[in-house]
Design a protein around this motif. Structure first.
Motif, PDB file in Angstrom:
ATOM      1  N   UNK A   1       0.548  -1.061   0.236  1.00 46.76           N
ATOM      2  CA  UNK A   1       0.050   0.182  -0.029  1.00 46.76           C
ATOM      3  C   UNK A   1       1.505   0.658  -0.431  1.00 46.76           C
ATOM      4  N   UNK A   2       1.961   1.341   0.928  1.00 47.91           N
ATOM      5  CA  UNK A   2       2.770   2.499   0.744  1.00 47.91           C
ATOM      6  C   UNK A   2       3.698   2.760  -0.995  1.00 47.91           C
ATOM      7  N   UNK A   3       4.546   1.462  -1.446  1.00 49.86           N
ATOM      8  CA  UNK A   3       4.779   1.715  -2.906  1.00 49.86           C
ATOM      9  C   UNK A   3       2.986   2.671  -3.850  1.00 49.86           C
ATOM     10  N   UNK A   4       1.781   1.704  -3.361  1.00 50.20           N
ATOM     11  CA  UNK A   4       1.175   1.906  -3.773  1.00 50.20           C
ATOM     12  C   UNK A   4       0.715   3.467  -3.503  1.00 50.20           C
ATOM     13  N   UNK A   5       0.821   4.307  -2.246  1.00 52.37           N
ATOM     14  CA  UNK A   5       0.913   5.376  -2.415  1.00 52.37           C
ATOM     15  C   UNK A   5       1.884   6.952  -2.611  1.00 52.37           C
ATOM     16  N   UNK A   6       3.348   6.148  -2.385  1.00 51.64           N
ATOM     17  CA  UNK A   6       4.022   6.890  -3.282  1.00 51.64           C
ATOM     18  C   UNK A   6       3.949   7.252  -4.737  1.00 51.64           C
ATOM     19  N   UNK A   7       3.439   6.471  -5.207  1.00 52.46           N
ATOM     20  CA  UNK A   7       2.857   6.277  -7.539  1.00 52.46           C
ATOM     21  C   UNK A   7       2.221   7.843  -6.931  1.00 52.46           C
ATOM     22  N   UNK A   8       1.025   7.645  -6.154  1.00 51.94           N
ATOM     23  CA  UNK A   8      -0.697   8.205  -6.513  1.00 51.94           C
ATOM     24  C   UNK A   8      -0.207  10.056  -5.590  1.00 51.94           C
ATOM     25  N   UNK A   9       0.779   9.630  -4.531  1.00 52.65           N
ATOM     26  CA  UNK A   9       1.095  10.512  -3.738  1.00 52.65           C
ATOM     27  C   UNK A   9       2.058  11.833  -4.678  1.00 52.65           C
ATOM     28  N   UNK A  10       2.665  11.564  -5.614  1.00 55.06           N
ATOM     29  CA  UNK A  10       3.086  12.482  -6.226  1.00 55.06           C
ATOM     30  C   UNK A  10       2.359  12.370  -7.246  1.00 55.06           C
ATOM     31  N   UNK A  11       2.124  11.190  -7.973  1.00 56.25           N
ATOM     32  CA  UNK A  11       0.906  11.873  -9.438  1.00 56.25           C
ATOM     33  C   UNK A  11      -0.216  12.646  -9.458  1.00 56.25           C
ATOM     34  N   UNK A  12      -0.895  12.973  -8.482  1.00 57.68           N
ATOM     35  CA  UNK A  12      -1.810  13.668  -7.899  1.00 57.68           C
ATOM     36  C   UNK A  12      -1.657  15.140  -8.458  1.00 57.68           C
TER      37      UNK A  12
END
Length: 298
Positions: free
Chosen positions: A232-243
């Motif tokens: 979940x943290x690996x997904x969060x790294x991407x989405x937190x940067x992307x948005x």
């Protein structure tokens, strides 16, 4: 990213609710059309104010249009919410009947908690995607095309620049989110295993206590939880940067549009009311573009 096979599956789930879906989509299309009219009102009001007159009728018409948009928005939210609940119930029933029909060896090879996770969590995610992403997809596309067309009518050169930039934007977003789908699948699998461990341990709690294995089972559950958290943290790294990156990119495009438009105003090729209308259409374009980009990450 949404693959054609996934789209066919999702559309198949919506067939029993075709009438409600058509009504909801019609509401969203009307709301998109009303939304596209708002920048025109802003430009006309500014033109009247520059002529030192108060456009009372135009302001009342603008207020009426915004009221219509609010009513349509409330109605569409209710309809979309009811569709979500209905799809969740129907899809859950179909999956339950399918699981019930499977042979006993299939169930014996899997933990009950994993099956329950699929029955509840996956059904909710699918219905959420159908109601919040798939159904509004066509209105969002039409909003993008409508805003782009109206931009081109006001200033063809700037509209052409935006039209060229849009495919580049989607390619960049697609490349940035291509790792989200495998991570989401892995997270779902590990989450199901965690449900399986908890269900198994709670079901055999007397045996665990009899053999004093509380510490070992807690460690096993903790290790599985850490796997889920890591994914979940690996997904969060991407989405937190992307948005934020998408929002910054959209803001930069709007500022660039304002910069170029101001130059055209200085040259006398564009009026101030047209610049304001064009800027509002640019702002209007950012919302559906951000939502469409989010589809790649689902």
């Amino acid at each position: 990213m949404l693959y054609p096979s996934d789209l066919q599956f999702l559309l198949k789930q919506t067939r029993p609710h075709r009438a409600r879906l058509c009504f909801a989509m019609a509401l969203l299309l009307i709301e998109s059309a009303v939304l596209l009219a708002l920048p025109w009102f802003a430009g006309q009001v500014m033109q009247a104010l520059l002529a030192q007159s108060i456009p009372a009728r135009l302001l009342l018409a603008w207020l009426l249009v915004m009221g219509v948009q609010a009513v349509i928005g409330m109605t569409s939210s209710y309809v979309m919410g009811s569709i979500h609940q209905r799809v969740t119930a129907d899809l859950g029933l179909r999956l339950y009947e399918h699981l019930q029909a499977l042979p006993l060896p299939w169930h014996q090879q899997r933990k009950r908690g994993e099956v329950l996770a699929f029955l509840h969590n996956d059904v909710w995610y699918i219905s959420q995607f159908i109601s919040n992403v798939l159904i509004p997809l066509l209105p969002m596309l039409l909003s993008c095309l409508g805003a782009l067309f109206l931009l081109c009518r006001i200033e063809p050169v700037l509209g052409l620049i935006i039209a060229i930039a849009m495919p580049i934007f989607f390619i960049v977003v697609k490349l940035a989110t291509r790792s989200l789908r495998p991570l989401a699948n892995q997270t779902s699998e590990q989450e199901a295993k965690r449900y399986g461990i908890s269900e198994q341990n709670l079901g055999t709690l007397p045996i665990i206590k009899a053999f004093t294995r509380e510490t070992e089972e807690s460690a096993r559950y903790s290790a599985q939880t850490e796997k889920v958290v890591e994914l979940e943290i690996r997904q969060l790294r991407i989405t937190a940067f992307l948005t934020p990156a998408i929002r910054w990119l959209m803001a930069a495009c709007v500022i660039g549009l304002l910069w170029l438009g101001a130059g055209r105003v200085a040259e006398g090729a564009l009026t101030t009311p047209d610049l304001i209308t064009m800027l509002l259409y640019g702002l209007l374009l950012t919302n559906p573009l951000s939502q469409l980009a989010d589809v790649y990450g689902r």
